[in-house]
Structure formats: C-alpha cells, structure tokens
Design a protein around this motif. Structure first.
Motif, mmCIF file in Angstrom:
data_model
loop_
_atom_site.group_PDB
_atom_site.id
_atom_site.type_symbol
_atom_site.label_atom_id
_atom_site.label_comp_id
_atom_site.label_asym_id
_atom_site.label_seq_id
_atom_site.Cartn_x
_atom_site.Cartn_y
_atom_site.Cartn_z
ATOM 1 N N GLN A 152 4.646 -21.789 -24.220
ATOM 2 C CA GLN A 152 5.880 -21.815 -23.448
ATOM 3 C C GLN A 152 5.923 -20.723 -22.392
ATOM 4 O OE1 GLN A 152 9.431 -22.015 -25.898
ATOM 5 N NE2 GLN A 152 8.327 -23.151 -27.485
ATOM 6 N N LYS A 153 4.919 -19.857 -22.392
ATOM 7 C CA LYS A 153 4.868 -18.776 -21.420
ATOM 8 C C LYS A 153 4.750 -19.345 -20.017
ATOM 9 C CE LYS A 153 2.440 -14.390 -20.600
ATOM 10 N NZ LYS A 153 1.338 -13.513 -21.051
ATOM 11 N N ALA A 154 5.533 -18.792 -19.087
ATOM 12 C CA ALA A 154 5.574 -19.344 -17.729
ATOM 13 C C ALA A 154 4.302 -19.055 -16.948
ATOM 14 C CB ALA A 154 6.781 -18.784 -16.980
ATOM 15 N N ARG A 155 3.626 -17.960 -17.261
ATOM 16 C CA ARG A 155 2.383 -17.631 -16.569
ATOM 17 C C ARG A 155 1.323 -17.264 -17.598
ATOM 18 N NH1 ARG A 155 1.853 -12.129 -16.509
ATOM 19 N NH2 ARG A 155 3.722 -10.916 -16.957
ATOM 20 N N LYS A 156 0.075 -17.243 -17.180
ATOM 21 C CA LYS A 156 -1.025 -17.059 -18.114
ATOM 22 C C LYS A 156 -1.411 -15.596 -18.332
ATOM 23 C CE LYS A 156 -3.129 -21.576 -17.289
ATOM 24 N NZ LYS A 156 -4.376 -22.293 -16.978
ATOM 25 N N GLY A 157 -0.700 -14.674 -17.710
ATOM 26 C CA GLY A 157 -0.977 -13.267 -17.965
ATOM 27 C C GLY A 157 -2.115 -12.686 -17.172
ATOM 28 N N GLU A 158 -2.426 -13.265 -16.009
ATOM 29 C CA GLU A 158 -3.447 -12.664 -15.168
ATOM 30 C C GLU A 158 -3.025 -11.246 -14.801
ATOM 31 O OE1 GLU A 158 -6.281 -13.881 -14.396
ATOM 32 O OE2 GLU A 158 -6.094 -15.971 -14.987
ATOM 33 N N LEU A 159 -3.964 -10.324 -14.831
ATOM 34 C CA LEU A 159 -3.631 -8.925 -14.606
ATOM 35 C C LEU A 159 -3.070 -8.696 -13.209
ATOM 36 C CD1 LEU A 159 -3.612 -6.192 -15.927
ATOM 37 C CD2 LEU A 159 -5.905 -5.793 -15.060
ATOM 38 N N THR A 160 -3.408 -9.580 -12.259
ATOM 39 C CA THR A 160 -2.943 -9.397 -10.890
ATOM 40 C C THR A 160 -1.424 -9.514 -10.797
ATOM 41 O OG1 THR A 160 -3.361 -11.755 -10.520
ATOM 42 C CG2 THR A 160 -5.056 -10.210 -9.804
ATOM 43 N N THR A 161 -0.780 -10.040 -11.826
ATOM 44 C CA THR A 161 0.682 -10.164 -11.804
ATOM 45 C C THR A 161 1.366 -8.898 -12.322
ATOM 46 O OG1 THR A 161 0.804 -11.096 -14.027
ATOM 47 C CG2 THR A 161 0.459 -12.637 -12.219
ATOM 48 N N VAL A 162 0.592 -7.935 -12.796
ATOM 49 C CA VAL A 162 1.161 -6.723 -13.369
ATOM 50 C C VAL A 162 1.546 -5.747 -12.259
ATOM 51 C CG1 VAL A 162 0.729 -4.745 -14.863
ATOM 52 C CG2 VAL A 162 -0.165 -6.988 -15.482
ATOM 53 N N THR A 163 2.773 -5.253 -12.286
ATOM 54 C CA THR A 163 3.232 -4.269 -11.311
ATOM 55 C C THR A 163 2.570 -2.925 -11.600
ATOM 56 O OG1 THR A 163 5.367 -5.387 -11.172
ATOM 57 C CG2 THR A 163 5.261 -3.120 -10.363
ATOM 58 N N THR A 164 2.085 -2.254 -10.551
ATOM 59 C CA THR A 164 1.471 -0.951 -10.766
ATOM 60 C C THR A 164 2.497 0.020 -11.349
ATOM 61 O OG1 THR A 164 1.944 -0.343 -8.459
ATOM 62 C CG2 THR A 164 -0.252 -1.201 -8.953
ATOM 63 N N SER A 165 2.033 0.897 -12.201
ATOM 64 C CA SER A 165 2.927 1.818 -12.893
ATOM 65 C C SER A 165 2.289 3.196 -12.981
ATOM 66 C CB SER A 165 3.237 1.281 -14.290
ATOM 67 O OG SER A 165 2.062 1.268 -15.085
ATOM 68 N N ILE A 166 2.980 4.100 -13.646
ATOM 69 C CA ILE A 166 2.440 5.425 -13.930
ATOM 70 C C ILE A 166 1.774 5.348 -15.295
ATOM 71 C CG2 ILE A 166 2.907 7.888 -14.085
ATOM 72 C CD1 ILE A 166 3.787 6.659 -11.429
ATOM 73 N N GLY A 167 0.476 5.547 -15.369
ATOM 74 C CA GLY A 167 -0.241 5.512 -16.635
ATOM 75 C C GLY A 167 -0.151 6.856 -17.334
ATOM 76 N N ILE A 168 0.290 6.868 -18.591
ATOM 77 C CA ILE A 168 0.472 8.097 -19.359
ATOM 78 C C ILE A 168 -0.222 7.947 -20.712
ATOM 79 C CG2 ILE A 168 2.149 9.694 -20.386
ATOM 80 C CD1 ILE A 168 4.236 8.612 -18.421
ATOM 81 N N THR A 169 -0.905 8.981 -21.171
ATOM 82 C CA THR A 169 -1.517 8.963 -22.495
ATOM 83 C C THR A 169 -0.718 9.858 -23.441
ATOM 84 O OG1 THR A 169 -3.035 10.779 -21.950
ATOM 85 C CG2 THR A 169 -3.809 8.522 -21.553
#
Length: 387
Positions: A152-169
């Motif tokens: 039922q997911k509207a999109r297949k989860g391609e990484l190109t759809t991910v908004t850039t963010s601040i990566g924190i560990t």
C-alpha cells in the motif's frame, strides 16, 4: 509483472514457497516464485565451489529482481535457512536501501551485520523450514498480511526521494547531547537523522552518506573506532569515517573513552580488571587505556585528513560520555588530554582542533558545534575551515 516476488530454493522449499504464494493471493496480491536453487544437480557442493555457486546464483537472480522492481513489483520476499537465506540476503542487500524487502528465515546467522545498512525486515520462522506445519503456516500468513500492507506504500523508497538532512551519530552514552542539536536544526527548518554508533549503525550512516543523504555531518560519536581497532563485533564499514567526503562535518570524541562489550558474565577477565560498568543487561562498557586512546585517535586523524570537504574537531575536556564525568565509573581527565594531544599531533593543519572546558552534554559544546557548522564554507573546500 507481479506485485510481489518470492525468492526460494524451490528444489528443497517448494511446498513452503507455494503456500506463501497462496497466502499472498488470499490477500489479493499477485505473486511470482523465483527459484534460487544452486545448479548442483546430484553433486554436494562445499567450500569454495559452493560459495561461488551461491554468488553466481545471487548475481543471476538479481538481474531479474532489479528489472521487476523497476516496474510493477512492490515488495521482494525471500525464504531460506543457511544457504537459501544467504543467497536471498545477497540479493536484497543489492536493492535500494529503503525498497520494501522481507526475509523469512530460521536465523542461522547473526542478522545484525547483514541488515546493518539495509531496511530488510526479518521474520523468524521459529520452526525449521522443513515441511509445512502449524507454526510455519502461521508465520507465512503473517508474512503475507505484512506484505499486503507494504504494497500500500505510495512509493518504492528510492533513496533519491529522501530529503537531505543533518547526519548525527550517537549512543545511549552520548544521547543527552543530541536533543538540543535536533531541536536547533528543527527551528531552522532542517531535518536531522541520528544513527546508533554501536558497531552496526555506522554502516547505515556510511551508506546514506555515500548516497548524498546529508548536507552536513556531526560525528558526535565515533565510538566504532574502538570496535574496529580494539575489540567487539561489528559490521564491515571501511568507509565509516570517510563516507560523504565532501560534506562539511564536525567531529567530537563521544564515547571514544570506552569499549562496548557484551554481558558482563561473558566479558574476558582482562577487561574486567579495568574500570567498567554495566550499561544494560546486554552491554558492558570498559574504559580504554592510554595506549588504546592514542591508537584510535591516530586512526581517526588519518581518516579525517583524507576528507575532501571542510572538517573541524571539538574536544570537550569535561567528559566524553555519561560516565566520564565527576562520580562516573570511567571518569578520566588524563585520558581526555591524551585524546586532545594525539589529535593535535596527527591532524593536518587545515583540520582545526578546538578544546572546550565543558562536558559533551553542555550547552557550550552544543553552541560550539552549531557555530562551527555555520561558519564552514562548502565552496572553499579544505582551505575554508574555521580557525
């Protein structure tokens, strides 16, 4: 093309695969069986010959799977024990990170390494995959229902759809430093993505970084250095500290002061003779020695020197983790000084090191991180690093 692909060694798991397909169809899904059996005939393969056959089979099936996922297929489901499960994993791991994929398995291996940098959903079979029974039927029915939801997911989860963010560990031992950072970025209308530096989460962090998921990086917790270079089980992550090389980053020695080991009853005596504490029932944190701190700091410096983008290091001299503070089980000001001195001695001149007389969790350190990132210029590359 089917909505769901079911990968299985049909030579040995035909009944189980067919039952799963029936359950998918009962959920109004179209499903197709893909055989991943080894082309061994009557021969019993072992050693290098078997490993090669498994690799070749995975590569051949992957071509079919990739074509399908680029069209109507919405979920890939694999079933398998030791051999079949490994073949399925090699196929699923090659798909886009967030594409829906499920492995129904007997769990004949530690799954953490296999799924550390993937969104593979694991469904334990509870019983062995050796003929249908009440337990397996229940597991397959649950898998079909789960898969129907994923479809039922509207999109297949391609990484190109991910908004850039601040990566924190982060880790539990450094997590108190994270909320203020996340909140500060949220107030700027920017998203943060936090990764657990437990020897496995760093693999996902590196994979996302290599795919351009981050606009900036705060490596608050390079704790995986202790697992990679001293002790502890970890996933393969050779680019943990160099992935996203061009992205501006600030690095702090969060949790570099201890080794994360297992249950205290299983920790070797040579470690228990050092200052340590039980972080939980599953983990024991053991303080690193001065020599170990020198070693991991040199490794960190080597990686940071290789980065192409702007980078700065902040060393909170008031403590690196929640038990490295007054009254903490592994407090050690001298060890922090070793860290600072080693980094200063081995980092390139264009990687500034700033010592702050405060704990990692303090507001002073948070503000230093934010101001350092704000001052960094992406355009200027390494020469644009702040003083």
């Amino acid at each position: 093309m089917a909505q769901v692909l079911i990968l299985a060694t049909l030579v040995t798991k035909s009944d189980e695969a067919c039952f799963l397909k029936q359950q998918m169809e009962a959920c109004s899904l179209t499903a197709e069986l893909i055989d991943i059996s080894l082309p061994a005939g009557n021969e019993i393969l072992h050693g290098a010959a078997k490993c090669k056959a498994m690799s070749d089979t995975a590569a051949q099936v992957l071509e079919t799977v990739v074509r399908a996922t680029q069209k109507e297929t919405e979920v890939v489901v694999g079933i398998g024990g030791g051999t079949g499960g490994e073949i399925v994993l090699n196929i699923l791991r090659a798909l886009p990170i967030t594409f829906p994929k499920v492995l129904v398995t007997t769990l004949p291996f530690d799954p953490r390494v296999a799924v550390a940098d993937n969104s593979i959903i694991l469904v334990p079979t509870l019983a062995d995959l050796s003929g249908l029974n009440t337990i397996l039927r229940e597991v397959f029915e649950n898998t079909a229902l789960m898969t129907a939801g994923l479809c039922q997911k509207a999109r297949k989860g391609e990484l190109t759809t991910v908004t850039t963010s601040i990566g924190i560990t982060a880790l539990g031992a450094t997590d108190a430093a994270v909320p203020r950072l996340v909140q500060a970025f949220a107030e700027q209308g920017r998203e943060s993505t936090v990764f657990h530096s437990n020897g496995y989460g760093g693999a996902a962090f590196a994979r996302f970084a290599n795919h351009g998921a981050f606009e900036k990086i705060i490596d608050l917790t390079p704790h995986e250095l202790t697992r990679l270079h001293i002790a502890g089980v970890h996933a393969d992550m050779p680019d943990r500290f160099t992935a996203g090389s061009n992205v501006p980053r600030v690095v702090l020695p969060g949790a570099m002061n201890f080794i994360g080991l297992g249950q205290i009853a299983l920790v070797p005596e040579r470690y228990l003779s050092r200052p340590h504490y039980e972080h939980s029932g599953f983990f024991t944190h053991v303080k690193v020695t001065s020599d170990e701190m020198v070693h991991i700091c040199m490794q960190l410096a080597q990686n940071l020197n290789a980065l192409a983008g702007p980078c700065a290091v902040i060393v909170p001299m008031g403590g690196f983790s929640h038990h490295d503070r007054p009254g903490g089980a592994i407090e050690d000001p001298a060890l922090r000084q070793v860290c600072l001195d080693t980094l200063k001695a081995h980092l390139s001149s264009d990687v500034p090191v700033r010592a702050i007389n405060a704990h990692l969790f303090s507001d002073d350190v948070t503000q230093a991180i934010l101001s350092t990132l704000a001052d960094m210029s992406i355009e200027g590359g390494r020469n644009a690093r702040p003083d």
